[in-house]
Design an enzyme around this catalytic site. Structure first.
Site, PDB file in Angstrom:
ATOM      1  N   LYS A  12       0.811  -1.221   0.000  1.00  0.00           N
ATOM      2  CA  LYS A  12       0.000   0.000   0.000  1.00  0.00           C
ATOM      3  C   LYS A  12       0.845   1.273   0.000  1.00  0.00           C
ATOM      4  O   LYS A  12       0.577   2.202  -0.742  1.00  0.00           O
ATOM      5  CB  LYS A  12      -0.880   0.079   1.262  1.00  0.00           C
ATOM      6  CG  LYS A  12      -1.908  -0.979   1.406  1.00  0.00           C
ATOM      7  CD  LYS A  12      -2.779  -0.681   2.625  1.00  0.00           C
ATOM      8  CE  LYS A  12      -1.997  -0.637   3.920  1.00  0.00           C
ATOM      9  NZ  LYS A  12      -1.404  -1.920   4.338  1.00  0.00           N
ATOM     10  N   ARG A  16      -8.347   2.922   9.714  1.00  0.00           N
ATOM     11  CA  ARG A  16      -8.170   1.491   9.972  1.00  0.00           C
ATOM     12  C   ARG A  16      -9.339   0.918  10.760  1.00  0.00           C
ATOM     13  O   ARG A  16      -9.472  -0.282  10.896  1.00  0.00           O
ATOM     14  CB  ARG A  16      -6.905   1.267  10.806  1.00  0.00           C
ATOM     15  CG  ARG A  16      -5.622   1.343  10.020  1.00  0.00           C
ATOM     16  CD  ARG A  16      -5.278   0.006   9.385  1.00  0.00           C
ATOM     17  NE  ARG A  16      -4.186   0.106   8.434  1.00  0.00           N
ATOM     18  CZ  ARG A  16      -2.915   0.188   8.762  1.00  0.00           C
ATOM     19  NH1 ARG A  16      -2.572   0.177  10.020  1.00  0.00           N
ATOM     20  NH2 ARG A  16      -1.992   0.277   7.846  1.00  0.00           N
ATOM     21  N   ARG A  74      11.774 -10.360   5.057  1.00  0.00           N
ATOM     22  CA  ARG A  74      12.448  -9.067   5.115  1.00  0.00           C
ATOM     23  C   ARG A  74      13.660  -9.108   6.035  1.00  0.00           C
ATOM     24  O   ARG A  74      13.606  -9.696   7.109  1.00  0.00           O
ATOM     25  CB  ARG A  74      11.493  -8.002   5.662  1.00  0.00           C
ATOM     26  CG  ARG A  74      10.438  -7.555   4.686  1.00  0.00           C
ATOM     27  CD  ARG A  74       9.579  -6.528   5.385  1.00  0.00           C
ATOM     28  NE  ARG A  74       8.521  -6.025   4.530  1.00  0.00           N
ATOM     29  CZ  ARG A  74       7.551  -5.233   4.951  1.00  0.00           C
ATOM     30  NH1 ARG A  74       7.503  -4.877   6.231  1.00  0.00           N
ATOM     31  NH2 ARG A  74       6.628  -4.794   4.121  1.00  0.00           N
ATOM     32  N   ARG A 113      13.522  -7.771  11.734  1.00  0.00           N
ATOM     33  CA  ARG A 113      12.808  -6.965  12.727  1.00  0.00           C
ATOM     34  C   ARG A 113      11.840  -7.854  13.497  1.00  0.00           C
ATOM     35  O   ARG A 113      11.259  -8.789  12.948  1.00  0.00           O
ATOM     36  CB  ARG A 113      11.999  -5.861  12.041  1.00  0.00           C
ATOM     37  CG  ARG A 113      12.818  -4.674  11.596  1.00  0.00           C
ATOM     38  CD  ARG A 113      11.866  -3.499  11.319  1.00  0.00           C
ATOM     39  NE  ARG A 113      12.588  -2.289  10.972  1.00  0.00           N
ATOM     40  CZ  ARG A 113      12.818  -1.885   9.725  1.00  0.00           C
ATOM     41  NH1 ARG A 113      12.369  -2.597   8.706  1.00  0.00           N
ATOM     42  NH2 ARG A 113      13.478  -0.780   9.483  1.00  0.00           N
ATOM     43  N   ARG A 124      -0.282 -10.019  13.254  1.00  0.00           N
ATOM     44  CA  ARG A 124      -0.596  -8.746  12.585  1.00  0.00           C
ATOM     45  C   ARG A 124      -1.666  -8.943  11.516  1.00  0.00           C
ATOM     46  O   ARG A 124      -2.554  -8.109  11.346  1.00  0.00           O
ATOM     47  CB  ARG A 124       0.659  -8.163  11.932  1.00  0.00           C
ATOM     48  CG  ARG A 124       1.644  -7.548  12.918  1.00  0.00           C
ATOM     49  CD  ARG A 124       2.980  -7.258  12.256  1.00  0.00           C
ATOM     50  NE  ARG A 124       2.911  -6.182  11.267  1.00  0.00           N
ATOM     51  CZ  ARG A 124       3.831  -5.995  10.306  1.00  0.00           C
ATOM     52  NH1 ARG A 124       4.859  -6.810  10.193  1.00  0.00           N
ATOM     53  NH2 ARG A 124       3.713  -4.996   9.471  1.00  0.00           N
TER      54      ARG A 124
END
Ligand SMILES: [Zn+2]
Length: 227
Positions: A25, A100, A138, A171, A182
């Protein structure tokens, strides 16, 4: 670069991006905003800026962010209200990361005069297993902040930064169990929002499991040719 023909056709461009973490996004919102010539408003960046500058709202938000908690709806709404009241938002804006929740969506409607029917809401859809791979792959250089992906954008030497030679890390947010959490949280919080916009705005489901340029082409087309 801003495209004048796009601006002529739609006096005010208001775009909202919905989509889970890892859907791309932020990148698409920035590209679209630049193309149309309106600001991209990302609540994450705004919060970091407001706390760094120690604005009144920033000071209020700081304890929540430091504790890793969600910033309350009314605080976020106030922050966005302040931002979209600035002159550069006169021709519209592209929102990234907001709203959100349903209260945030209602807050946004209040501050913009109510009717979201002319808005474009993009719902970027990506299968869950693809998101898991995107996010948990990542890697990040703690020294120079360069970012990598074990599959899509690997460093020359495994787990070592190309730029400065530092060992790459993952992370906390990108660990598989955290990613799963999440994604669940996103689905739970956003479902009512999708229902909200389905009848009140021009909501378009976009297949986000494609090359970024293909996704972007669809977004531009949707704005250029209003239904
Ligand atoms: Zn580095």
């Amino acid at each position: 670069m801003a495209d004048a023909s796009l601006r002529e056709r739609r006096a005010v461009v208001r775009v909202i991006f919905l989509g889970p973490p890892g859907a791309g996004k932020g990148t698409q919102a920035a590209r679209l905003a630049a193309r149309v010539g309106v600001p991209k408003i990302g609540t994450g960046e705004m919060l970091r800026e407001a706390t760094a500058k120690q604005t009144p709202l920033g000071k209020e938000a700081h304890p929540y962010m430091e504790a890793g908690n969600l910033v309350p709806d009314d605080l976020l709404v106030a922050l966005v209200r302040e931002r979209i009241g600035e002159p550069d938002c006169g021709s519209g804006f592209v929102l990234d990361g907001f709203p959100r929740t349903l209260p945030q969506a209602r807050g946004l409607e209040d501050m913009t005069g109510g009717d979201p029917h002319a808005w474009v809401v993009f719902d970027i859809e990506v299968p869950r297993d693809v998101l898991m791979l995107r996010l948990s792959g990542r890697r990040w250089c703690p020294r120079c902040q360069a970012t990598y992906h074990v599959v899509n954008d690997p460093p020359g030497r495994p787990a070592v930064c190309d730029v400065c030679g530092t060992a790459l890390v993952q992370r906390e947010d990108d660990r598989e169990s955290v990613v799963a959490h999440r994604l669940e949280e996103y689905a739970q919080r956003t479902f009512p929002l999708i229902e909200h916009y389905r009848t009140r705005a021009r909501m378009l489901a976009i297949d986000g499991n494609r090359p970024m340029d293909d996704v972007f082409r669809d977004l531009v087309q949707a704005i250029e040719v209003p239904a």
